[in-house]
Design a protein around this motif. Structure first.
Motif, PDB file in Angstrom:
ATOM      1  N   THR A  35       0.724  -1.489  -0.022  1.00 15.42           N
ATOM      2  CA  THR A  35       0.111  -0.031  -0.147  1.00 15.42           C
ATOM      3  C   THR A  35       1.326   1.234   0.094  1.00 15.42           C
ATOM      4  O   THR A  35       1.537   1.425   0.123  1.00 15.42           O
ATOM      5  CB  THR A  35      -1.289  -0.268   1.082  1.00 15.42           C
ATOM      6  OG1 THR A  35      -1.477   0.930   1.089  1.00 15.42           O
ATOM      7  CG2 THR A  35      -0.112   0.129   2.449  1.00 15.42           C
ATOM      8  N   ALA A  36       0.190   2.570  -0.539  1.00 19.73           N
ATOM      9  CA  ALA A  36       1.315   3.504  -0.379  1.00 19.73           C
ATOM     10  C   ALA A  36       0.394   4.842  -0.726  1.00 19.73           C
ATOM     11  O   ALA A  36      -1.142   4.128  -1.236  1.00 19.73           O
ATOM     12  CB  ALA A  36       2.188   3.057  -1.627  1.00 19.73           C
ATOM     13  N   GLY A  37       0.338   6.113  -0.244  1.00 19.66           N
ATOM     14  CA  GLY A  37      -0.434   6.639  -0.161  1.00 19.66           C
ATOM     15  C   GLY A  37      -0.357   8.204   0.006  1.00 19.66           C
ATOM     16  O   GLY A  37       1.252   8.461   0.430  1.00 19.66           O
ATOM     17  N   PHE A  38       0.036   9.240  -0.071  1.00 19.38           N
ATOM     18  CA  PHE A  38      -0.039  11.016  -0.691  1.00 19.38           C
ATOM     19  C   PHE A  38      -0.802  11.627  -0.521  1.00 19.38           C
ATOM     20  O   PHE A  38      -2.420  11.018  -0.171  1.00 19.38           O
ATOM     21  CB  PHE A  38       0.171  11.130  -2.013  1.00 19.38           C
ATOM     22  CG  PHE A  38       0.952  12.501  -2.760  1.00 19.38           C
ATOM     23  CD1 PHE A  38       2.430  12.693  -1.840  1.00 19.38           C
ATOM     24  CD2 PHE A  38       0.090  13.580  -2.877  1.00 19.38           C
ATOM     25  CE1 PHE A  38       3.033  13.714  -1.860  1.00 19.38           C
ATOM     26  CE2 PHE A  38       1.342  14.515  -2.957  1.00 19.38           C
ATOM     27  CZ  PHE A  38       2.297  15.054  -2.438  1.00 19.38           C
ATOM     28  N   GLY A  39      -0.599  12.738  -0.070  1.00 18.03           N
ATOM     29  CA  GLY A  39      -1.659  13.803   0.681  1.00 18.03           C
ATOM     30  C   GLY A  39      -0.995  15.039   1.416  1.00 18.03           C
ATOM     31  O   GLY A  39      -0.281  14.815   1.413  1.00 18.03           O
ATOM     32  N   HIS A  40      -1.629  15.272   2.642  1.00 20.99           N
ATOM     33  CA  HIS A  40      -1.049  17.063   3.354  1.00 20.99           C
ATOM     34  C   HIS A  40      -1.163  16.704   4.401  1.00 20.99           C
ATOM     35  O   HIS A  40      -2.020  15.826   4.834  1.00 20.99           O
ATOM     36  CB  HIS A  40      -2.403  17.660   3.522  1.00 20.99           C
ATOM     37  CG  HIS A  40      -2.671  18.853   3.823  1.00 20.99           C
ATOM     38  ND1 HIS A  40      -1.386  19.531   3.660  1.00 20.99           N
ATOM     39  CD2 HIS A  40      -3.164  20.274   4.506  1.00 20.99           C
ATOM     40  CE1 HIS A  40      -1.026  20.580   4.950  1.00 20.99           C
ATOM     41  NE2 HIS A  40      -2.566  20.842   4.614  1.00 20.99           N
ATOM     42  N   THR A  41      -0.032  16.993   5.203  1.00 16.52           N
ATOM     43  CA  THR A  41       0.367  16.567   6.984  1.00 16.52           C
ATOM     44  C   THR A  41       0.321  17.904   7.826  1.00 16.52           C
ATOM     45  O   THR A  41       1.040  19.270   6.779  1.00 16.52           O
ATOM     46  CB  THR A  41       1.260  15.982   7.175  1.00 16.52           C
ATOM     47  OG1 THR A  41       1.224  15.915   8.590  1.00 16.52           O
ATOM     48  CG2 THR A  41       2.462  16.293   6.873  1.00 16.52           C
ATOM     49  N   TRP A  42      -0.195  18.153   8.731  1.00 11.17           N
ATOM     50  CA  TRP A  42       0.456  19.803   9.303  1.00 11.17           C
ATOM     51  C   TRP A  42      -0.108  19.356  10.456  1.00 11.17           C
ATOM     52  O   TRP A  42      -0.204  17.709  11.425  1.00 11.17           O
ATOM     53  CB  TRP A  42      -0.610  20.478   8.937  1.00 11.17           C
ATOM     54  CG  TRP A  42      -2.455  20.219   9.978  1.00 11.17           C
ATOM     55  CD1 TRP A  42      -3.544  20.549  10.866  1.00 11.17           C
ATOM     56  CD2 TRP A  42      -3.656  19.203   8.604  1.00 11.17           C
ATOM     57  NE1 TRP A  42      -4.096  19.899  10.828  1.00 11.17           N
ATOM     58  CE2 TRP A  42      -4.547  19.413  10.016  1.00 11.17           C
ATOM     59  CE3 TRP A  42      -2.974  18.662   7.541  1.00 11.17           C
ATOM     60  CZ2 TRP A  42      -5.557  18.289   9.297  1.00 11.17           C
ATOM     61  CZ3 TRP A  42      -4.705  17.157   7.393  1.00 11.17           C
ATOM     62  CH2 TRP A  42      -5.058  17.556   8.367  1.00 11.17           C
ATOM     63  N   LEU A  43       0.448  20.530  11.569  1.00 10.00           N
ATOM     64  CA  LEU A  43       0.379  19.846  13.486  1.00 10.00           C
ATOM     65  C   LEU A  43      -0.401  21.417  13.637  1.00 10.00           C
ATOM     66  O   LEU A  43      -0.964  21.884  13.117  1.00 10.00           O
ATOM     67  CB  LEU A  43       1.930  20.201  13.864  1.00 10.00           C
ATOM     68  CG  LEU A  43       2.755  19.360  13.645  1.00 10.00           C
ATOM     69  CD1 LEU A  43       4.830  19.708  13.485  1.00 10.00           C
ATOM     70  CD2 LEU A  43       3.311  18.277  13.902  1.00 10.00           C
ATOM     71  N   SER A  44      -1.200  20.894  14.752  1.00 11.02           N
ATOM     72  CA  SER A  44      -2.371  21.381  15.327  1.00 11.02           C
ATOM     73  C   SER A  44      -1.486  22.908  16.226  1.00 11.02           C
ATOM     74  O   SER A  44      -0.673  22.626  16.092  1.00 11.02           O
ATOM     75  CB  SER A  44      -2.863  20.677  16.055  1.00 11.02           C
ATOM     76  OG  SER A  44      -1.961  19.849  17.691  1.00 11.02           O
ATOM     77  N   ASN A  45      -2.582  23.260  16.053  1.00 15.00           N
ATOM     78  CA  ASN A  45      -2.174  24.508  16.692  1.00 15.00           C
ATOM     79  C   ASN A  45      -1.121  25.427  16.148  1.00 15.00           C
ATOM     80  O   ASN A  45      -0.406  26.056  17.245  1.00 15.00           O
ATOM     81  CB  ASN A  45      -1.376  24.392  18.469  1.00 15.00           C
ATOM     82  CG  ASN A  45      -2.692  24.238  18.787  1.00 15.00           C
ATOM     83  OD1 ASN A  45      -3.754  23.928  19.137  1.00 15.00           O
ATOM     84  ND2 ASN A  45      -2.428  22.913  19.820  1.00 15.00           N
ATOM     85  N   SER A  46      -1.264  25.127  15.222  1.00  9.26           N
ATOM     86  CA  SER A  46      -0.252  25.907  14.320  1.00  9.26           C
ATOM     87  C   SER A  46      -0.328  27.084  13.706  1.00  9.26           C
ATOM     88  O   SER A  46      -1.401  27.233  12.655  1.00  9.26           O
ATOM     89  CB  SER A  46       1.136  25.107  12.920  1.00  9.26           C
ATOM     90  OG  SER A  46       1.364  24.066  13.145  1.00  9.26           O
TER      91      SER A  46
END
Length: 216
Positions: A35-46
């Protein structure tokens, strides 16, 4: 030595999942594959969060029963973190995890159908293995530190997805999932920061029957 201590729980977890998957009732449908995936990542309270690519690659185990319920477990390399910027500075935090999502599944449609929509929900465990945090001013690198120096070694949260399994040929399925991960644990070691992992992405995989599959 530290690496082996972090990887050991992952190996134990996926081994247990595989053992369970291969010892379920004969009519169960057990499959395993990449399996493989791609997307968007972020950190809360940024503040001023920007798009930061996320990606993962690994193995997925799926067990679907005669009922509409099933379960799954993945083990994968997952690139997470976040990116923030001001008028002239950018901070990019890359966090590399060995991640183990454990998923309860509900399938729409009967076992044996070519297309089976599904929803999944379950905990996801992350073991930090690498990454960097970069601070840049006007596109010039100012500082760079290892993520292990600033981030906690363990992460846990809840993973949910909607998707479908599509039978390509007998005992071979294409898996499509839109996943959202909501971290519960504080990512950073610093006491004055309260940031948690968030990511959204599309996963694609192919699984192959490894257990006895119910006859068509």
């Amino acid at each position: 030595m530290k690496m082996s201590k972090m990887i050991r729980p992952v190996i134990i977890g996926i081994t247990a999942a595989l053992t369970l998957g291969t010892t379920v009732k004969a009519q169960d449908n057990v499959s395993l594959g990449p399996t493989a995936g791609f997307g968007h990542t972020w950190l809360s309270n940024s503040t001023n969060s920007k798009y930061q690519p996320a990606g993962n690659v690994g193995l997925a185990l799926v067990v679907s029963t005669e009922t509409r319920f099933g379960f799954g477990a993945d083990v994968k390399w997952s690139i997470e973190g976040g990116k923030t910027s001001t008028d002239n500075s950018t901070t990019t935090t890359r966090l590399d995890y060995i991640r183990v999502p454990i998923k309860a599944m509900y399938f729409f449609g009967e076992l044996g159908n070519r297309v089976r929509p599904k929803i999944t929900l379950g905990p996801s465990l992350g073991f930090l293995v690498g990454g960097k945090q970069k601070y840049e001013v006007s596109d010039a690198l100012q500082t760079e530190v290892d993520s292990k120096d600033i981030a906690n070694s363990f992460d846990i949260g809840l993973n949910g997805s909607v998707g479908l399994n599509y039978r390509l040929v007998n005992k071979t399925w294409l898996n499509l999932d839109l996943n959202y991960y909501h971290g519960f644990s504080d990512v950073m070691k610093a006491d004055n920061l309260d940031m948690k992992n968030r990511n959204l992405g599309l996963n694609v995989g192919v699984t192959f029957g490894i257990g006895k599959v119910r006859p068509e």
